[in-house]
Write a protein that holds these residues in place. Sequence first.
Motif, mmCIF file in Angstrom:
data_model
loop_
_atom_site.group_PDB
_atom_site.id
_atom_site.type_symbol
_atom_site.label_atom_id
_atom_site.label_comp_id
_atom_site.label_asym_id
_atom_site.label_seq_id
_atom_site.Cartn_x
_atom_site.Cartn_y
_atom_site.Cartn_z
ATOM 1 N N GLU A 43 2.670 5.568 8.631
ATOM 2 C CA GLU A 43 2.202 5.458 7.246
ATOM 3 C C GLU A 43 2.955 4.305 6.579
ATOM 4 O OE1 GLU A 43 0.466 5.143 4.313
ATOM 5 O OE2 GLU A 43 -0.272 7.052 5.148
ATOM 6 N N ARG A 44 2.239 3.220 6.264
ATOM 7 C CA ARG A 44 2.889 2.027 5.740
ATOM 8 C C ARG A 44 3.118 2.096 4.232
ATOM 9 N NH1 ARG A 44 3.252 -1.529 9.932
ATOM 10 N NH2 ARG A 44 4.357 -2.946 8.529
ATOM 11 N N SER A 45 2.422 2.973 3.535
ATOM 12 C CA SER A 45 2.613 3.110 2.097
ATOM 13 C C SER A 45 3.923 3.853 1.813
ATOM 14 C CB SER A 45 1.442 3.867 1.476
ATOM 15 O OG SER A 45 1.737 4.269 0.154
ATOM 16 N N TRP A 46 4.814 3.217 1.051
ATOM 17 C CA TRP A 46 6.086 3.860 0.714
ATOM 18 C C TRP A 46 5.844 5.162 -0.037
ATOM 19 C CZ3 TRP A 46 8.972 5.851 -3.173
ATOM 20 C CH2 TRP A 46 10.346 5.956 -2.983
ATOM 21 N N LEU A 47 4.909 5.147 -0.974
ATOM 22 C CA LEU A 47 4.656 6.328 -1.795
ATOM 23 C C LEU A 47 4.128 7.493 -0.972
ATOM 24 C CD1 LEU A 47 3.104 4.696 -5.000
ATOM 25 C CD2 LEU A 47 5.373 5.727 -4.768
#
Length: 488
Positions: free
Chosen positions: A233-237
Amino acid sequence: MKNSLISKDIVPTLAKQRVISGFGFFNIWVGMAVIIATFQIGANGIDSMSLWKLAGAILLANIIIAIIGSLSGDIGVEHGLSFAAYLRAPFGIKGVHIPAVSKGIIASIWFGIQTYLGATAINYIFHSLTGFDSWFFWYVAFAVVQIINTAMGIKAIDRFAVVAAPSIILISVWIFFKVAGMADDKGIDVYSYVGTKDTTTWFLVIAANMGFWSALAVDIPNITRYVKAPKNERSWLKRNKNNYIPHLTALPIVQTFMGVIGAVSFLGTGLWNPIEVIQQTSTGWVMAVVLIMVVLAQWSTNSAANLIPASLTFVNAGSRFKVSYTVGIILAGVVGTLFQPWAILDQLFIFLGYYGAVLSALAGIMLCDYYIIRRRRLNVEELYAEEGQYKFDGGVNWAGMISWIIAGGAAIYFLDYMYIVGFPLGIACYFVLMKAWYLKRHPQKEIDSRFSDDYLGTTVGRDWHIEVLEEAIQPSLNEVGVKKGDLA
């Protein structure tokens, strides 16, 4: 020859060891956030402002700390690293011991303070019921119980938090209405009260609260390395939702409520500690409820916020001597007691000021290194290499050490504004020294690779396997309370 940097308790956690859910982390944070000493911060501010203004200051301070904690928490989420293991990057494989052990000693002292507060409440109740009077006996007994529970591992702490969190919330609400009623009996409307004394300011309340949590804001990777996170999952959030949601909800809300209780208690009785107030005015089942509150609050805080961080810093420093997680926890209890926390409590705000100042600078350096210098990439395997890139100059990263001395010293000098000075100055000093000086002397592979994904962990679905990890993994999992059935 044994690698002195490797211990089964400080190697990166694997995905299958991430056993804490977002709700579990929320419960742990509720337990950590309920600290009886927090009542004193609220009481110290209420004479100079309204309850709403005071609550706003505490809330804002803790939102800022929650953001900083969420950012540093990604170190655990992304790479599975403990605070001390990561600190080898900005301070070097030997230089790390100065800030890490300092932080471990501070956590140990907090363990002693919390245990002392719990012990005095337990002693008061048992003295009332049986005539037996020895707070030090209950201090030792309470300390031993907490040490045993924490030594059982992160799963035991997680299970305890499920019971402790809702109990603490319910009892805290009851305490609030109890002390608010006492204030009302004195003719004080706590909701419209406005303090007129010039003893403190709104800004100083913010600074004190930020200092209060400066320690956990930097070493929260010790807990988040066990928090569940989606792979690839590349999204930090999205990747950090089980990290930042508990941070931004549990800490600010619970801490603000604790400060408000302390303020109302002071208005109604002249004492900042509502536990003492209720003990002196109640009997029977009410005293039992208060006992449960005290025990759960101090116990839940000490396990996750003090004993685990202290233990892992001692394990990191003593890895060549085979210091284990359990031995580190026992050391934390002994060190915390030797510093006589009952004496420190009388000078709590001085203590908070100095250690908050030093740790504010450490937080700035740590986040600058992770997000700005390395862009979350890390050559994790070389954190455990005695002759690797993090050896720097004789084991010390002088860019980190000099930055810490400058920023920490400035924060101490401007003590009233410690976090506002130390945190940004730590970032600025470290950035300049690394870019203009140290990276030219000591190239870093993750940076020279133009921030290749080869140096990411959870984002690309990678577990960091350190040599000898396979030999140590089952004892390590047993230590953290993970059984084979949990890995299916």
